[in-house]
Design a protein around this motif. Structure first.
Motif, PDB file in Angstrom:
ATOM      1  N   ILE A  94       0.832  -1.202   0.000  1.00 39.06           N
ATOM      2  CA  ILE A  94       0.000   0.000   0.000  1.00 39.06           C
ATOM      3  C   ILE A  94       0.866   1.251   0.000  1.00 39.06           C
ATOM      4  N   TYR A 270      -4.158   7.713   2.419  1.00 39.91           N
ATOM      5  CA  TYR A 270      -3.294   6.674   2.979  1.00 39.91           C
ATOM      6  C   TYR A 270      -3.599   6.509   4.469  1.00 39.91           C
ATOM      7  N   LEU A 273      -6.634   4.473   5.138  1.00 39.55           N
ATOM      8  CA  LEU A 273      -6.405   3.039   5.000  1.00 39.55           C
ATOM      9  C   LEU A 273      -5.618   2.485   6.177  1.00 39.55           C
ATOM     10  N   ARG A 274      -4.474   3.102   6.418  1.00 42.79           N
ATOM     11  CA  ARG A 274      -3.532   2.534   7.372  1.00 42.79           C
ATOM     12  C   ARG A 274      -3.990   2.754   8.808  1.00 42.79           C
ATOM     13  N   VAL A 343      -5.739   2.494  -3.935  1.00 40.88           N
ATOM     14  CA  VAL A 343      -4.292   2.706  -3.795  1.00 40.88           C
ATOM     15  C   VAL A 343      -3.697   3.095  -5.137  1.00 40.88           C
ATOM     16  N   VAL A 488       0.248  -4.245  -4.991  1.00 41.22           N
ATOM     17  CA  VAL A 488      -0.848  -3.712  -4.182  1.00 41.22           C
ATOM     18  C   VAL A 488      -1.795  -4.820  -3.724  1.00 41.22           C
ATOM     19  N   ALA A 492      -3.580  -5.339  -0.081  1.00 41.92           N
ATOM     20  CA  ALA A 492      -4.992  -4.969   0.059  1.00 41.92           C
ATOM     21  C   ALA A 492      -5.803  -6.156   0.576  1.00 41.92           C
TER      22      ALA A 492
END
Lengths: 530, 526
Positions: A94, A270, A273-274, A343, A488, A492
């Motif tokens: 990612i 980002y 997501l993280r 991503v 990716v 993911a």
């Protein structure tokens, strides 16, 4: 004193990721210490340091094991043991391409864009921006992430304030205050997450420990997630938190706009997501309907507003709002394609919007205006420029065969399974994108040129060289996105597995038949999920 | 009752414990004596060197004591004064503050028409008062420290008496300070009436050792003590003196007021609250929280309304006091408070100590910059607008390094990471969250953003090109005999560099100072 030395000593032994952060940082220091009599050295030297970072990033991508979904190149050193804070960095599928994007874009714009005055501080701030952004993308410790997330504010602020256009002071302050307001609550939430969510062995800010532990209570996690999400949504930005972006983009110097679009906005998505999906799976599921809606509103709002802009740079800025809305939709659709597409779209948006800002900047250099009304028929005077602009624009529109298509398409496919009606609305955003960009193109490049338009010089060799990497990337990643996808996808998938395990949400397998419940809309789905 | 058990056979006075104070007072008196007996006026540097040497000596002695005694508390004077980690760390801070103030003041003395020996003597006397406050274990001794600090400061401000603003400032500070002292004394009387002791440990022992009904006399006493100390640390609503006094006082003195005087006030507050009346924490925590809310909000909001940099920094100093209060008030609600304290008491006091130390350097550095910039004004009479924001326009062109240093100090105050200011805020927020003070933590961070705007205005002004046209030759004709660096007084440059260095180093590697702050408060919490 002893422990102070010990602390600094323990940061020795730098692997690749640390070098990616510290080479530009050291470069910034070196440039800042250059003698005042040699300002001409600043940019070449700074570009060199940035380019070393870029080369290291390419080496990173080369050595990256695409099949491995976990964090690679991990480096962990004790930093502030009193607070359970360690210097913990690592990269996975990612973050990999975002790191590469950052490290490659900064040297290109440093080399290719002339700041016009005070090259020394300008170069130093750009290098610091590179170091901070890479640091934020690879941080695996909440504290380290926050530090980097905030640190990039200062150079960006000073770049806008120092090298921007007429309204730069207002724009710079607005940018700083908006982002800082968002992160004020982020800091509180980070501390709360660590204090309340740490295992019994002691307080820690380590992302993996906290995310795998999932020790927060449901309500606490939701509150913390809201604080995290607000900070990231300001950065993305989504409507209605986006008003800093057009100002900042328009008033920033060209290089600042490019980095802002290519890198800084990605910190928001980002982060979602993280530090959203990964750290707070249940809360992400809970908040997803709102976030998806906000994303789709951004797509439509950004597109409509972009169509109404008279300033070419502002138009590109609003198109960013629309594109970033797509990514938010993809992230909170919770399917492998949509998240992976998100991503990839982050990277591709960075490439195409970055290049668009470069192009607009070059036009401004020639004409000292960005007003669409005052430009016409540029195509006949500057055919190469027009050609490159067309290509990049089409990539931004999402034409198949160019890079912009891959991510958007994946997002649409993936989201359609779980967020049907939102996806339908968002898809119209793609049409609107074609509308506003082509319309602007038509007004600027076609039509009868005035005298000034006829004088517009075409691209010089240096400018072509600056644009070449973008053009190559646009075509190459459009035709052959496999390397991107390969890295990716596993990451993911793993993220969604973790998400599924800790939330009530069932991620549909790619092969599953699509179950449609037309009656009550997909928003109901989440309540059913618990 | 009221006696502290002394584990070893101590003499009535442990001179070794009192060494830092003796050094400070002795040097002050010695300098006055020499200055008045000397046939000619002493050169300025004698006074400056004396202050620096004395401040450094006091700090070094305290550091040696810290290392030698392994943080074991050493009471003396029958338990009225105690030398423990807390007092020693603050003594080091006070020593550093004296050194920096003396350095900055050296180049400003003749601008303000201040007599150097008197200035140095008063500075040292006030420092002695601050050190006494940090280690006072008896309300009466605390009061003595408070008064020697304050009286010396009244005169320090008034020394620049040629300027009307300084006289007004000194008068205001004196009148309001005297009022607050009266409140404080009344508080002592009430607490004594309720507990039968003025000794802090004695009061603490009495309160934990007895079961009583709600004691309104004691509560009133605590409230009055809070009012008295609230004045000293300029907590809202006892802050009204601060902006005027800070603005009117000579900049080096303002830096000292904002850092050392404030730190001493907070040290006293911490000791009174945590050693003497900790048993009543359910009573004073809400008051402290309310003070923190008000102080944070008023400080930040008023700071952004200011067009004068010095006045802005004065209000920002108020908002920083709010952060320290957030730390000090980070005590969990009633149940579990004893267990909390026995487990080390979270980080309520240590985060405040950390904040005080880091903020002190930022404040000393910032006001040192102000002093240097103020010196570039040629006529001291026009002092009213000396620090108007517009005067900072284009500072980055005229003095790039100075502007960069000021930027670092301002961003640190705004709480930007990799500066000490960020770690300090982080610590305070953590302490608050540890004690479930989520709302206070959130409000604190929001006010931090508000005040960030105030700092950014100054940064923007400095880097704005507009002001660059008005003067390039602004470096005044070098004052006779003062070594300069690029047109700036060398001593001030040194002080500013020290402040910036501490701010950055602690920001990047805070571990050591964090440990020190934690070790320092071990003897405070139960």
């Amino acid at each position: 004193m002893g422990s102070l030395l010990a602390a600094s000593g323990s940061v020795g032994d730098f692997p690749l990721l640390n070098a990616l952060i510290f080479v530009p940082a050291v470069g910034a220091l070196v440039v800042a210490l250059l003698p005042r009599s040699r300002p001409d050295l600043a940019r070449p030297l700074g570009t060199l340091f940035a380019a070393i970072g870029g080369a290291l990033a390419l080496a990173l991508a080369w050595q990256f094991e695409a099949a491995d979904a976990g964090f690679q190149f991990v480096s962990q050193q004790s930093w502030i043991p009193a607070l359970g804070i360690s210097w913990h960095v690592g990269v996975d599928g990612i973050s990999l391409w975002l790191v590469v994007l950052t490290s490659v874009v900064v040297p290109i714009v440093l080399a290719g864009v002339d700041p016009h005055h005070d090259p020394k501080p300008y170069t130093a701030w750009m290098l610091l921006l590179q170091a901070g952004s890479v640091g934020a993308f690879v941080a695996l410790d909440l504290f380290v992430f926050f530090v980097m997330f905030e640190v990039v504010l200062v150079p960006m602020y000073l770049l806008i304030a120092g090298w921007g256009y007429e309204g730069r002071r207002y724009a710079a302050t607005k940018f700083f205050i908006y982002t800082m307001a968002g992160s004020a609550l982020l800091l509180v939430a980070i501390v709360a997450t660590a204090v309340l969510g740490s295992p019994d062995s002691g307080i820690t800010f380590d992302l993996q420990t906290l995310a795998e532990g999932q020790l927060l209570g449901e309500n606490t996690a939701r509150l913390c997630f809201v604080a995290f999400a607000i900070a990231f949504l300001v950065k993305v930005p989504v409507v209605p938190l986006h008003t800093w972006l057009p100002d900042a983009h328009t008033e920033a110097p060209t290089a600042g706009s490019v980095v802002l679009a290519a890198v800084l906005l990605k910190l928001g998505t980002y982060g979602l997501l993280r530090f959203g999906l990964y750290l707070f799976p249940e809360a992400s599921d809970w908040a997803a309907p709102v976030l998806v809606t906000v994303g789709v509103v951004g797509v439509i709002w950004g597109a409509i507003t972009a169509a109404m802009q008279r300033d070419l740079k502002r138009l590109v800025a609003y198109s960013s709002v629309a594109h970033m809305g797509f990514i938010v939709l993809g992230i909170f659709a919770f399917t492998a394609q949509a998240v992976g597409g998100g991503v990839i779209q982050m990277v591709n948006h960075g490439i195409s919007t970055g290049a668009l800002f470069l192009l607009v900047g070059m036009l401004y250099e020639r004409r000292h205006t960005r007003q669409i009304d005052e430009l016409a028929g540029i195509q006949s005077a500057a055919p190469v420029y027009a050609g490159v602009f067309t290509l990049i624009m089409l990539s931004s529109v999402g034409v198949p065969g160019l890079n912009g298509f891959v991510g958007e398409f994946l997002i649409l496919i993936g989201s359609f399974e779980t967020r049907r009606w939102w996806t339908v609305i968002a898809a119209t955003g793609m049409i609107l994108a074609a509308l506003y960009l082509l319309w602007a193109y038509q007004r600027v490049f076609h039509g009868p040129p005035a005298a000034a338009d006829r004088q517009t010089a075409d691209l010089r060799r240096g400018e072509l060289l600056t644009l070449a990497p973008f053009v190559i990337a646009v075509v190459a990643l459009g035709v052959y996105p496999k390397p991107l996808l390969d890295a990716v996808e596993p990451a993911a998938d793993k993220l969604l597995e973790h998400f599924e395990e800790h939330s009530g949400f069932e991620v549909p397998e790619p092969g599953d038949p699509v179950v449609v419940d037309y009656g009550d809309g997909a928003g109901e789905h989440d309540e059913d999920g618990h | 009752m009221g006696q502290v058990e002394i584990a070893f056979e101590a003499p009535a006075v442990d001179w070794w414990v009192l060494t830092p104070q003796i050094i400070l007072v002795g040097a002050a008196l010695g300098l006055l004596l020499v200055a008045s007996l000397a046939p000619r006026a002493l050169p300025d540097w004698v006074s400056t060197i004396t202050s620096i040497a004395t401040g450094a000596a006091a700090a070094i002695v305290a550091a040696v004591q810290w290392a030698a005694w392994d943080l074991a508390p050493r009471p003396t004077l029958n338990g009225a004064f105690v030398s423990d980690g807390f007092s020693l760390l603050l003594t080091v801070l006070v020593g550093a503050g004296v050194v920096m103030t003396a350095l900055v003041a050296h180049s400003a003395l003749d601008r303000y028409d201040m007599a150097p020996p008197e200035f140095a003597a008063l500075l040292l006397a006030s420092a002695a008062g601050a050190v006494v406050m940090a280690g006072a274990n008896d309300l009466i001794v605390l009061f003595l420290g408070l008064e020697s600090l304050s009286i010396a400061l009244y005169v320090l401000i008034a020394l620049a008496g040629r300027r009307a603003s300084a006289r007004e400032s000194a008068m205001k500070y004196f009148v309001l300070g005297a009022f607050s002292s009266a409140f404080f004394l009344y508080g002592i009387a009430l607490v004594y009436g309720s507990t039968g002791s003025t000794n802090l440990s004695g009061i603490g022992g009495f309160l934990f050792g007895s079961i009583r009904e709600t004691d309104y006399l004691l509560l009133a006493g605590i409230a009055l003590l809070l009012v008295g100390l609230g004045f000293k640390v300029a907590a809202v609503p006892f802050h009204f003196w601060a902006p005027d006094v800070y603005e009117g006082a000579p900049s080096p003195v303002t830096g000292y007021l904002a850092s050392i005087a404030k730190a001493a006030g907070f040290a006293a507050l911490a000791r009174v609250l945590y050693v003497a009346v900790f048993e009543q924490s359910t009573a004073w925590t809400p008051i402290l929280v309310a003070l923190a809310f008000a102080t944070l909000a008023v400080g930040a909001v008023m700071a952004i309304c200011q067009n004068d940099v010095k006045r802005m920094l004065a209000y920002s100093s108020i908002s920083h006091a709010g952060f320290v209060l957030v730390g000090l008030s980070a005590v969990p609600a009633a149940s579990g408070v004893l267990q909390w304290a026995e487990e080390g008491g979270g980080d309520a006091v240590s985060s405040s100590v950390f904040y005080l130390i880091t903020y002190s350097f930022m404040a000393l550095g910032s006001f040192a910059v102000l002093s240097v910039v103020g010196a570039e004004l040629r006529s001291p009479e026009a002092d009213a607008s000396a620090h108007a924001l517009s005067r900072y326009g284009g500072l980055a062109r005229r003095r790039p390094v100075l502007a960069l240093a000021f930027t670092v100090l301002l961003l640190a105050q705004a709480g930007v990471p990799l500066t000490a200011g960020f770690v300090a805020k982080f610590e305070v927020i953590r302490a608050a969250i540890d004690a479930s003070g989520y709302v206070l933590a959130a409000v604190a961070m929001i006010t931090a953003v508000v005040s960030a705007f105030a700092y950014l205005r100054v940064v923007l002004a400095m880097y704005a090109p507009e002001g660059s046209a008005d003067d390039d030759d602004s470096a005044p004709a070098a004052r006779a005999g003062r070594p300069r660096w690029g047109g700036l007084p060398l001593t001030s440059v040194f002080a500013i560099s020290l402040a910036v260095a501490v701010t950055v180093v602690v920001g990047v590697l805070p571990q050591t100072l964090l440990e020190w702050s934690r070790d320092a408060v071990l003897s405070i919490i139960l």
